[in-house]
Design an enzyme around this catalytic site. Structure first.
Site, PDB file in Angstrom:
ATOM      1  CB  SER A 297      -0.955  -0.048   1.201  1.00 18.79           C
ATOM      2  OG  SER A 297      -1.927   0.962   1.123  1.00 18.79           O
ATOM      3  CG  ASP A 308       7.323   4.701 -11.647  1.00 20.58           C
ATOM      4  OD1 ASP A 308       7.997   3.683 -11.901  1.00 20.58           O
ATOM      5  OD2 ASP A 308       6.078   4.702 -11.612  1.00 20.58           O
ATOM      6  CE  LYS A 322      -4.859  -2.344   0.816  1.00 18.67           C
ATOM      7  NZ  LYS A 322      -5.063  -0.944   0.375  1.00 18.67           N
TER       8      LYS A 322
END
Length: 572
Positions: A297, A308, A322
């Site tokens: 999460s 990224d 998740k």
């Protein structure tokens, strides 16, 4: 019919009166889907009424309704949950890290009769009242708690701040009475930070509770003042928490205005793009983020967004996967519903949700994203990454697994109980930087294990031999191979003394860690554990190797995150 619908909405507490049935009923008749909702609610009410009136045994209506609600929500996903008002305090603890109580961790003792103190927080009420690890609860707040559950004892220990809690304990066969003055307990989301190897800052973040980003920021500043020129953020086994805190934490290390997250749901209001809105703390300090299969999460939002953005090297194992956003809504009678409202997408555009709960097979099982649907994405600097579930690390490390004998020792709490005795009989214990069990002390531990009541463990190899023997009997091969099976049983039967010695280094680490927690609290145990942490050692090596670190971020050094097979591995 309208009255019965209103009754069931109130009794179940699952939808609430979100609309006026009288005004909407006509519209429902023209809308098949909505009419079916009303119809089925009425059926449910009629069914429940018949059970209440005519079932052969008395019915606990509250329990029955709760079971119906839980099973209904379970059919959607594991994260959409009904929260009864009596469980709201536990729910708030998960999100805020704050509660009223005495500041201790408790668990079941070595017998089912007692709940015991497992750990106390320094300078908290339990510590000030003299509670020690291994103490067994006899009475709490005037209630005899022998044969009570851990949950029951926990409820009695908690309460409003500035109230007294009378406690009666059993320690070394003697009864001890004390009083703990409850206070507001704020769990520290950063239980430990330090400088390793001269200039590598290390921060362990265990949860994303209220103000955890501020805690991380304070620790980063402190570590830099102590000479840290690079940083390890340890998110291993971090289950996540508050979305806002994950955004603030990522914002500490990336430029203002950078996209961190996009959420997309069925309802337009849940479609949002989140960017870094504050000035960052440090956008250039070299960083490693550590994750494993239990990182989920919010931990994946932070690790994934930094990956990224090519801002940090990710080390460890693929994270949990998740990628679902939960929102909490208040419903009737001070209850709440935590429901999934959207999926989240990190800056490259990938969703890291591993399981597709909207598509189940005929048995109701949920599957992983198939290989054919795995898509390729690009990081800020053009590195290839994949979706399909979780964050795949740039450097994959095989997780260390405990031996079977170690697992059995932990299951019986033997290292813990030995540590309790050790600290009691050794007033002076070296600190976490130098402490180590001597060979004589390890031999003493082995004797402790051999004499521990009812201790037994099963060897996977020996269990496999027994399974093979059973199969051989079924296939009529056993009688002609009895000598062979006798030899296998004799050779591979678990030998306690031998297995303790074979796994000496691993077991010593477990025992030493328990002694450090008992003597120097959780921080002492965590600090001691870093001496044996091979994954942290690898993180330090990466940060010390500037060419390798930069190569992983600019794509000139191969990253495991760019391996599609690794991205979709279900066992890594």
């Amino acid at each position: 019919m309208r009255k019965s619908i209103v009754r069931i909405l109130k009794v179940a507490g699952i939808i609430g009166i979100a609309f006026t049935l009288g005004a909407c009923f006509t519209a429902f008749k023209g809308d098949k889907k909505n009419f079916e909702v009303v119809q089925n609610l009425d059926i449910f009410h009629s069914l429940f009424k018949e059970l209440s009136m005519s079932y052969v045994d008395d019915i606990d209506s509250k329990k029955l309704i709760k079971t119906a609600i839980d099973n209904m929500l379970k059919s959607l996903d594991p994260y959409t949950n009904y929260i009864p008002h009596e469980d709201m305090e536990d729910f708030k603890l998960q999100t805020t890290g704050e509660y009223g109580g005495v500041g201790s961790i408790i668990s079941l003792s070595d017998t089912s009769l007692y709940v015991m103190v497992r750990e106390v927080y320094p300078d908290m009420p339990a510590h000030k009242a003299g509670l020690k690890p291994g103490d067994r609860f006899i009475e709490v707040a005037g209630v005899d708690v022998r044969n009570k559950s851990v949950s029951d004892v926990s409820d009695l220990l908690r309460g409003k701040p500035d109230t007294d809690c009378k406690i009666k304990l059993l320690r070394d066969g003697k009864e001890i009475s004390t009083v703990a003055h409850r206070q507001k307990i704020q769990l520290n989301a950063v239980p430990y930070s330090t400088v390793l190897d001269g200039n590598v800052g290390y921060i362990l973040l265990t949860s994303f509770t209220t103000n955890c980003a501020e805690e991380v920021a304070r620790n980063v500043k402190s570590l830099k003042e102590q000479g840290a020129t690079s940083l390890i953020l340890d998110l291993r086994a971090n289950p996540g928490g508050l979305l806002d805190e994950s955004l603030k934490l990522a914002n500490l290390f990336i430029p203002r205005g950078s996209k961190i997250l996009t959420t997309k749901g069925r309802v337009q209001i849940n479609n949002r793009t989140y960017t870094a809105t504050a000035n960052p703390l440090d956008t250039i300090i070299p960083m490693v983020v550590m994750v494993n299969r239990a990182s989920a999460s919010a931990a994946e939002i932070v690790s994934g967004s930094l990956q990224d953005m090519d801002r940090a090297v990710i080390i460890g194992q693929r994270s949990y996967g998740k990628g679902l956003v939960q929102t909490t809504r208040e419903i009737e009678y001070n209850n709440a519903l935590k429901l999934t409202t959207a999926k989240y997408y990190i800056p490259s555009g990938r969703c890291i949700q591993a399981l597709d709960y909207s598509h189940r097979d005929e048995s109701g099982a949920v599957g992983y994203v198939p290989d054919s649907l795995i898509s390729e994405f690009k990081t800020l600097h053009g590195r290839t990454v994949y979706d399909g579930g979780g964050i795949s690390p740039d450097i994959y490390l095989e997780p260390e697994k405990y031996s079977n004998i170690s697992v059995s020792l932990l299951a019986f709490n033997i290292p813990f109980f030995y540590a309790v005795d050790y600290v009691r009989t050794h007033p002076q214990v070296a600190d976490y930087k130098t402490f180590s069990l001597s060979d004589a002390e390890f031999a003493d531990f082995c004797k402790y294990v051999a004499n521990y009541p009812k201790f037994e463990y099963k060897s996977r190899t020996f269990e496999a031999v027994k399974a093979l023997e059973k199969a051989a009997k079924s296939d009529k091969y056993f009688d002609e191979n009895t000598a062979l099976f006798d030899q296998l049983r004799t050779s591979l039967k678990p030998q306690l003394e031998k297995d303790l010695e074979i796994n000496k280094d691993e077991i010593k680490e477990l025992v030493e860690s328990e002694i450090m927690v008992n003597k120097y609290y959780r921080a002492g145990g965590l600090a001691h554990g870093l001496r044996y942490d091979k994954e942290v050692d690898e993180a330090i090596k990466v940060l010390k190797d500037k060419a390798r670190y930069e190569g992983l971020l600019n794509g000139t050094v191969k990253s495991h995150a760019g391996d599609k097979r690794m991205s979709n591995s279900k066992t890594n």
